[in-house]
Design a protein around this motif. Structure first.
Motif, PDB file in Angstrom:
ATOM      1  N   ALA A 226       0.828  -1.210   0.000  1.00 24.62           N
ATOM      2  CA  ALA A 226       0.000   0.000   0.000  1.00 24.62           C
ATOM      3  C   ALA A 226       0.860   1.257   0.000  1.00 24.62           C
ATOM      4  O   ALA A 226       0.556   2.229  -0.704  1.00 24.62           O
ATOM      5  N   LEU A 227       1.938   1.246   0.781  1.00 23.39           N
ATOM      6  CA  LEU A 227       2.808   2.419   0.844  1.00 23.39           C
ATOM      7  C   LEU A 227       3.512   2.664  -0.485  1.00 23.39           C
ATOM      8  O   LEU A 227       3.744   3.812  -0.874  1.00 23.39           O
ATOM      9  N   PHE A 228       3.839   1.594  -1.179  1.00 30.88           N
ATOM     10  CA  PHE A 228       4.547   1.743  -2.455  1.00 30.88           C
ATOM     11  C   PHE A 228       3.589   2.109  -3.581  1.00 30.88           C
ATOM     12  O   PHE A 228       3.863   3.017  -4.371  1.00 30.88           O
ATOM     13  N   GLU A 229       2.461   1.409  -3.658  1.00 30.36           N
ATOM     14  CA  GLU A 229       1.549   1.594  -4.788  1.00 30.36           C
ATOM     15  C   GLU A 229       0.672   2.835  -4.661  1.00 30.36           C
ATOM     16  O   GLU A 229       0.427   3.524  -5.645  1.00 30.36           O
ATOM     17  N   ARG A 230       0.188   3.116  -3.439  1.00 37.76           N
ATOM     18  CA  ARG A 230      -0.764   4.219  -3.254  1.00 37.76           C
ATOM     19  C   ARG A 230      -0.368   5.059  -2.038  1.00 37.76           C
ATOM     20  O   ARG A 230      -1.047   5.044  -1.002  1.00 37.76           O
ATOM     21  N   PRO A 231       0.735   5.800  -2.110  1.00 37.29           N
ATOM     22  CA  PRO A 231       1.109   6.657  -0.981  1.00 37.29           C
ATOM     23  C   PRO A 231      -0.010   7.654  -0.672  1.00 37.29           C
ATOM     24  O   PRO A 231      -0.472   8.360  -1.569  1.00 37.29           O
ATOM     25  N   ALA A 232      -0.441   7.691   0.573  1.00 40.63           N
ATOM     26  CA  ALA A 232      -1.558   8.569   0.944  1.00 40.63           C
ATOM     27  C   ALA A 232      -1.146  10.029   1.043  1.00 40.63           C
ATOM     28  O   ALA A 232      -2.002  10.915   1.107  1.00 40.63           O
ATOM     29  N   HIS A 233       0.149  10.294   1.066  1.00 44.88           N
ATOM     30  CA  HIS A 233       0.672  11.653   1.214  1.00 44.88           C
ATOM     31  C   HIS A 233       1.952  11.736   0.389  1.00 44.88           C
ATOM     32  O   HIS A 233       2.666  10.743   0.241  1.00 44.88           O
ATOM     33  N   PRO A 243      15.058   5.198  -5.921  1.00 44.62           N
ATOM     34  CA  PRO A 243      14.657   6.539  -5.477  1.00 44.62           C
ATOM     35  C   PRO A 243      13.153   6.623  -5.228  1.00 44.62           C
ATOM     36  O   PRO A 243      12.406   5.705  -5.568  1.00 44.62           O
ATOM     37  N   GLY A 244      12.730   7.727  -4.632  1.00 46.32           N
ATOM     38  CA  GLY A 244      11.327   7.913  -4.314  1.00 46.32           C
ATOM     39  C   GLY A 244      10.491   8.261  -5.537  1.00 46.32           C
ATOM     40  O   GLY A 244      10.980   8.300  -6.676  1.00 46.32           O
ATOM     41  N   MET A 245       9.221   8.507  -5.280  1.00 48.80           N
ATOM     42  CA  MET A 245       8.270   8.816  -6.348  1.00 48.80           C
ATOM     43  C   MET A 245       8.607  10.145  -7.030  1.00 48.80           C
ATOM     44  O   MET A 245       9.079  11.091  -6.385  1.00 48.80           O
ATOM     45  N   ASN A 246       8.399  10.203  -8.340  1.00 53.96           N
ATOM     46  CA  ASN A 246       8.506  11.463  -9.085  1.00 53.96           C
ATOM     47  C   ASN A 246       7.229  12.267  -8.886  1.00 53.96           C
ATOM     48  O   ASN A 246       6.122  11.716  -8.932  1.00 53.96           O
ATOM     49  N   PHE A 247       7.366  13.594  -8.699  1.00 56.63           N
ATOM     50  CA  PHE A 247       6.198  14.467  -8.560  1.00 56.63           C
ATOM     51  C   PHE A 247       6.288  15.609  -9.561  1.00 56.63           C
ATOM     52  O   PHE A 247       7.345  16.237  -9.714  1.00 56.63           O
ATOM     53  N   VAL A 248       5.159  15.865 -10.240  1.00 58.43           N
ATOM     54  CA  VAL A 248       5.114  16.890 -11.275  1.00 58.43           C
ATOM     55  C   VAL A 248       3.833  17.718 -11.093  1.00 58.43           C
ATOM     56  O   VAL A 248       2.734  17.143 -11.050  1.00 58.43           O
ATOM     57  N   PRO A 249       3.937  19.055 -10.985  1.00 57.36           N
ATOM     58  CA  PRO A 249       2.733  19.879 -10.941  1.00 57.36           C
ATOM     59  C   PRO A 249       1.988  19.791 -12.276  1.00 57.36           C
ATOM     60  O   PRO A 249       2.601  19.893 -13.345  1.00 57.36           O
ATOM     61  N   VAL A 250       0.669  19.598 -12.230  1.00 58.71           N
ATOM     62  CA  VAL A 250      -0.132  19.477 -13.445  1.00 58.71           C
ATOM     63  C   VAL A 250      -1.443  20.238 -13.240  1.00 58.71           C
ATOM     64  O   VAL A 250      -1.759  20.682 -12.136  1.00 58.71           O
ATOM     65  N   ASP A 274     -11.258  19.083 -11.729  1.00 57.74           N
ATOM     66  CA  ASP A 274     -10.509  20.117 -12.437  1.00 57.74           C
ATOM     67  C   ASP A 274      -9.700  20.956 -11.454  1.00 57.74           C
ATOM     68  O   ASP A 274     -10.076  21.128 -10.292  1.00 57.74           O
ATOM     69  N   GLY A 275      -8.566  21.467 -11.937  1.00 58.02           N
ATOM     70  CA  GLY A 275      -7.760  22.355 -11.107  1.00 58.02           C
ATOM     71  C   GLY A 275      -6.325  21.898 -10.995  1.00 58.02           C
ATOM     72  O   GLY A 275      -5.903  20.916 -11.616  1.00 58.02           O
ATOM     73  N   ALA A 276      -5.553  22.639 -10.185  1.00 56.29           N
ATOM     74  CA  ALA A 276      -4.137  22.338  -9.993  1.00 56.29           C
ATOM     75  C   ALA A 276      -3.967  21.099  -9.118  1.00 56.29           C
ATOM     76  O   ALA A 276      -4.570  20.993  -8.049  1.00 56.29           O
ATOM     77  N   LEU A 277      -3.159  20.166  -9.587  1.00 60.38           N
ATOM     78  CA  LEU A 277      -2.886  18.926  -8.866  1.00 60.38           C
ATOM     79  C   LEU A 277      -1.384  18.642  -8.929  1.00 60.38           C
ATOM     80  O   LEU A 277      -0.624  19.359  -9.581  1.00 60.38           O
ATOM     81  N   LYS A 278      -0.989  17.573  -8.259  1.00 61.92           N
ATOM     82  CA  LYS A 278       0.382  17.085  -8.360  1.00 61.92           C
ATOM     83  C   LYS A 278       0.305  15.625  -8.806  1.00 61.92           C
ATOM     84  O   LYS A 278      -0.396  14.821  -8.203  1.00 61.92           O
ATOM     85  N   TYR A 350      -2.483  10.915  -7.965  1.00 58.64           N
ATOM     86  CA  TYR A 350      -2.738  12.360  -8.064  1.00 58.64           C
ATOM     87  C   TYR A 350      -3.015  12.919  -6.671  1.00 58.64           C
ATOM     88  O   TYR A 350      -3.716  12.295  -5.867  1.00 58.64           O
ATOM     89  N   TYR A 351      -2.461  14.103  -6.419  1.00 55.45           N
ATOM     90  CA  TYR A 351      -2.512  14.686  -5.078  1.00 55.45           C
ATOM     91  C   TYR A 351      -3.028  16.126  -5.149  1.00 55.45           C
ATOM     92  O   TYR A 351      -2.690  16.869  -6.071  1.00 55.45           O
ATOM     93  N   ARG A 352      -3.816  16.483  -4.146  1.00 53.15           N
ATOM     94  CA  ARG A 352      -4.228  17.871  -3.947  1.00 53.15           C
ATOM     95  C   ARG A 352      -3.864  18.238  -2.509  1.00 53.15           C
ATOM     96  O   ARG A 352      -4.240  17.520  -1.587  1.00 53.15           O
ATOM     97  N   ASP A 353      -3.144  19.331  -2.332  1.00 51.84           N
ATOM     98  CA  ASP A 353      -2.659  19.739  -1.012  1.00 51.84           C
ATOM     99  C   ASP A 353      -1.877  18.607  -0.344  1.00 51.84           C
ATOM    100  O   ASP A 353      -2.023  18.336   0.862  1.00 51.84           O
ATOM    101  N   GLU A 354      -1.066  17.911  -1.146  1.00 50.90           N
ATOM    102  CA  GLU A 354      -0.165  16.834  -0.733  1.00 50.90           C
ATOM    103  C   GLU A 354      -0.863  15.547  -0.329  1.00 50.90           C
ATOM    104  O   GLU A 354      -0.210  14.572   0.058  1.00 50.90           O
ATOM    105  N   VAL A 355      -2.205  15.502  -0.421  1.00 55.06           N
ATOM    106  CA  VAL A 355      -2.965  14.330  -0.003  1.00 55.06           C
ATOM    107  C   VAL A 355      -3.494  13.609  -1.228  1.00 55.06           C
ATOM    108  O   VAL A 355      -3.983  14.232  -2.175  1.00 55.06           O
ATOM    109  N   LEU A 356      -3.438  12.267  -1.225  1.00 55.70           N
ATOM    110  CA  LEU A 356      -3.874  11.459  -2.355  1.00 55.70           C
ATOM    111  C   LEU A 356      -5.362  11.632  -2.623  1.00 55.70           C
ATOM    112  O   LEU A 356      -6.188  11.589  -1.719  1.00 55.70           O
ATOM    113  N   LEU A 357      -5.714  11.819  -3.903  1.00 54.75           N
ATOM    114  CA  LEU A 357      -7.121  11.887  -4.276  1.00 54.75           C
ATOM    115  C   LEU A 357      -7.695  10.471  -4.368  1.00 54.75           C
ATOM    116  O   LEU A 357      -6.993   9.543  -4.782  1.00 54.75           O
TER     117      LEU A 357
END
Length: 357
Positions: A226-233, A243-250, A274-278, A350-357
């Motif tokens: 769960a921590l690897f596949e679906r990080p909650a934060h 290395p850790g997960m790649n993060f890109v603003p989208v 819709d809106g800004a996500l990571k 996909y994350y909003r405010d660092e939390v997994l959607l």
């Protein structure tokens, strides 16, 4: 053994005013009877504070600790019937290995025959059977720490056994063996074990459930998968994996993901607000694509590293360093060359405010 329920917060300041004043921000969580847990996070995140509250060495400034429903918030470690193993060996050098292992049982006036049997079982599990008659003073540090582990495990009636980074002093080549041994012991003895570490390999090897912490906050409790596949934060994505997960603003708009002027379709059946996500994607789930492939993004190769079982490629895409772990039989472009990578797929988070959607 016991089920442990926590509903608490802790500050070392008398009158905390904001989050930064708390060693542990308000949390509610439980450790099931017979479970194997790891508290994982960087130094200063609150792991040892939480462990000391569970053990009774520290009383929380707010809230309660319950063992099997009974409030033990102000109870001592002895009253809670806790065993604790610390970072450095705590043993009696003048005693033999057998006497050290037997000491917690003798203190509780366990019959000699039961002591001998239990000491034999634990010594065999920790591969100390051949050293039972030796004085502890003459042993290497790793053997002494095995004795500390054994003293924590020798009591069959404990509510929980708590480990505070117990393998720090162990030689690296022995750590893997001891982690496997602790896992085996847990399955055989069915004790409630809580293990503090900053080493993700230790945590993921030992525990059935890992409690990931940062800045006094528990951000996810889950299995290694769960921590690897679906990080909650996003912190979990950064911290777990090497290395850790790649993060890109989208930006999400109308069922598409917009990245640096490129619009990429979402996988079938997936929707996003819709809106800004990571966007977050593991290096293991990035694939090379032919130039101009729909759904892939162009970039420049910054570095190529052969790490034996795979090749680690670092590319600059949308102005950000992106890492991809490639199979050994995949020929990567050279440093400075062009590359196309697929970032969007079934494993993308996909994350909003660092939390997994």
């Amino acid at each position: 053994m016991a089920r442990i329920d926590l509903d608490l917060a802790h500050s070392y300041k008398a009158q905390p005013q904001d989050d930064a004043d708390y060693a542990l921000l308000p949390l509610k969580m439980s450790f099931d009877d017979g479970g194997a847990y790891a508290l994982l996070g960087p130094s200063g995140c609150g792991k040892t504070t939480l462990l000391n509250i569970v053990s009774g060495l520290l009383a929380p400034s707010q809230g309660t600790v319950r063992f099997d429903g009974q409030d033990v918030t102000r109870a001592s470690p002895q009253q809670r019937n806790i065993a604790q193993v610390f970072q450095f060996p705590v043993i009696y050098d003048t005693m033999t290995v057998a006497e050290n292992l037997a000491f917690p049982l003798k203190n509780r006036r366990v019959p000699p025959a039961q002591i001998k049997e239990r000491v034999g079982v634990i010594a065999e599990m920790l591969e100390l059977s051949g050293q039972l008659g030796q004085r502890a003073a003459n042993l290497a540090v790793d053997a002494k720490q095995k004795i500390s582990l054994g003293r924590g495990l020798v009591r069959a009636d404990v509510a929980a056994v708590l480990f505070d980074e117990p393998l720090t002093v162990i030689d690296p080549h022995l750590k893997w063996q001891l982690r496997r041994k602790l896992k085996q012991i847990h399955h055989e003895l069915k004790l409630t074990l809580i293990y503090v570490t900053h080493d993700q390999v230790e945590a993921l090897t030992f525990a059935d459930q890992v409690v990931v912490m940062t800045r006094g906050r528990v951000v996810q409790v889950g299995s290694a998968d769960a921590l690897f596949e679906r990080p909650a934060h996003t912190f979990v994505g950064h911290f777990i994996g090497s290395p850790g997960m790649n993060f890109v603003p989208v930006r999400s708009r109308g069922g598409r993901i917009e990245i640096d002027g490129h619009a990429l379709p979402l996988p079938a059946g997936q929707t996003l607000p819709d809106g800004a996500l990571k966007l977050g994607v593991r290096p293991e789930y990035l694939d090379l694509a032919a130039a101009g492939t729909p759904g892939a993004l162009p970039g420049e190769v910054v570095q190529v590293q052969d790490i034996g079982t795979s090749t680690l490629l670092t590319a600059r895409i949308a102005g950000l360093p992106i890492k991809a772990r490639l199979a050994p039989d995949v020929e990567p472009p050279p440093a400075g060359g062009a590359v196309w990578l697929r970032l969007v797929g079934e494993h993308t988070c996909y994350y909003r405010d660092e939390v997994l959607l």
